[in-house]
Design a protein around this motif. Sequence first.
Motif, PDB file in Angstrom:
ATOM      1  N   PHE A  36      -2.158  26.577 -36.421  1.00 45.65           N
ATOM      2  CA  PHE A  36      -1.828  25.418 -35.609  1.00 45.65           C
ATOM      3  C   PHE A  36      -1.271  24.334 -36.513  1.00 45.65           C
ATOM      4  O   PHE A  36      -1.698  24.173 -37.643  1.00 45.65           O
ATOM      5  N   GLN A  37      -0.306  23.575 -35.981  1.00 50.00           N
ATOM      6  CA  GLN A  37       0.344  22.511 -36.731  1.00 50.00           C
ATOM      7  C   GLN A  37       0.068  21.190 -36.030  1.00 50.00           C
ATOM      8  O   GLN A  37       0.185  21.083 -34.803  1.00 50.00           O
ATOM      9  N   CYS A  38      -0.292  20.152 -36.792  1.00 48.38           N
ATOM     10  CA  CYS A  38      -0.597  18.834 -36.243  1.00 48.38           C
ATOM     11  C   CYS A  38       0.668  18.190 -35.680  1.00 48.38           C
ATOM     12  O   CYS A  38       1.700  18.126 -36.337  1.00 48.38           O
ATOM     13  N   TRP A  39       0.565  17.716 -34.447  1.00 53.30           N
ATOM     14  CA  TRP A  39       1.667  17.048 -33.749  1.00 53.30           C
ATOM     15  C   TRP A  39       2.144  15.826 -34.517  1.00 53.30           C
ATOM     16  O   TRP A  39       3.338  15.530 -34.553  1.00 53.30           O
TER      17      TRP A  39
ATOM     18  N   ASP B  32      -9.553   2.950 -27.016  1.00 60.27           N
ATOM     19  CA  ASP B  32      -9.487   3.914 -28.108  1.00 60.27           C
ATOM     20  C   ASP B  32     -10.119   5.216 -27.641  1.00 60.27           C
ATOM     21  O   ASP B  32     -10.827   5.250 -26.637  1.00 60.27           O
ATOM     22  N   LEU B  33      -9.882   6.279 -28.384  1.00 60.60           N
ATOM     23  CA  LEU B  33     -10.574   7.528 -28.084  1.00 60.60           C
ATOM     24  C   LEU B  33     -12.060   7.322 -28.318  1.00 60.60           C
ATOM     25  O   LEU B  33     -12.463   6.622 -29.243  1.00 60.60           O
TER      26      LEU B  33
ATOM     27  N   MET C  57      -7.680   9.961 -34.781  1.00 57.77           N
ATOM     28  CA  MET C  57      -8.393   8.689 -34.924  1.00 57.77           C
ATOM     29  C   MET C  57      -7.457   7.579 -35.391  1.00 57.77           C
ATOM     30  O   MET C  57      -7.554   6.449 -34.944  1.00 57.77           O
ATOM     31  N   ASP C  58      -6.544   7.914 -36.297  1.00 57.44           N
ATOM     32  CA  ASP C  58      -5.632   6.915 -36.857  1.00 57.44           C
ATOM     33  C   ASP C  58      -4.484   6.557 -35.921  1.00 57.44           C
ATOM     34  O   ASP C  58      -4.032   5.415 -35.894  1.00 57.44           O
ATOM     35  N   ARG C  59      -3.998   7.522 -35.136  1.00 56.49           N
ATOM     36  CA  ARG C  59      -2.744   7.311 -34.429  1.00 56.49           C
ATOM     37  C   ARG C  59      -2.853   7.242 -32.912  1.00 56.49           C
ATOM     38  O   ARG C  59      -1.873   6.964 -32.242  1.00 56.49           O
TER      39      ARG C  59
ATOM     40  N   HIS D  61      -4.943  16.993 -35.980  1.00 51.42           N
ATOM     41  CA  HIS D  61      -6.072  16.803 -36.902  1.00 51.42           C
ATOM     42  C   HIS D  61      -6.993  15.715 -36.350  1.00 51.42           C
ATOM     43  O   HIS D  61      -6.505  14.744 -35.751  1.00 51.42           O
ATOM     44  N   SER D  62      -8.266  15.812 -36.596  1.00 54.90           N
ATOM     45  CA  SER D  62      -9.191  14.772 -36.125  1.00 54.90           C
ATOM     46  C   SER D  62      -8.843  13.418 -36.750  1.00 54.90           C
ATOM     47  O   SER D  62      -8.844  12.393 -36.068  1.00 54.90           O
TER      48      SER D  62
END
Length: 72
Positions: A4-7, A62-63, A53-55, A48-49
Amino acid sequence: MLEFQCWFCGEGIERSDGDALMIGIESLWRWAEGTRRKDAPYQNIYVHSRCAMDRMAGATMDLETSVFGEEE
């Protein structure tokens, strides 16, 4: 082996990132109105987690940290 690749960052997501996310994307209004068809467009993205969280901070929310296995 699944890959899997991070968006957001484009890097691969390792199994060690136990809180990585799979996010489903579809039409809000078809979903809300219950008019989805079995063949309606739908896509999953993988994140990625840390990237989530950052984006993925919104203008008004927020999430929830529980999404990442963290206490609030």
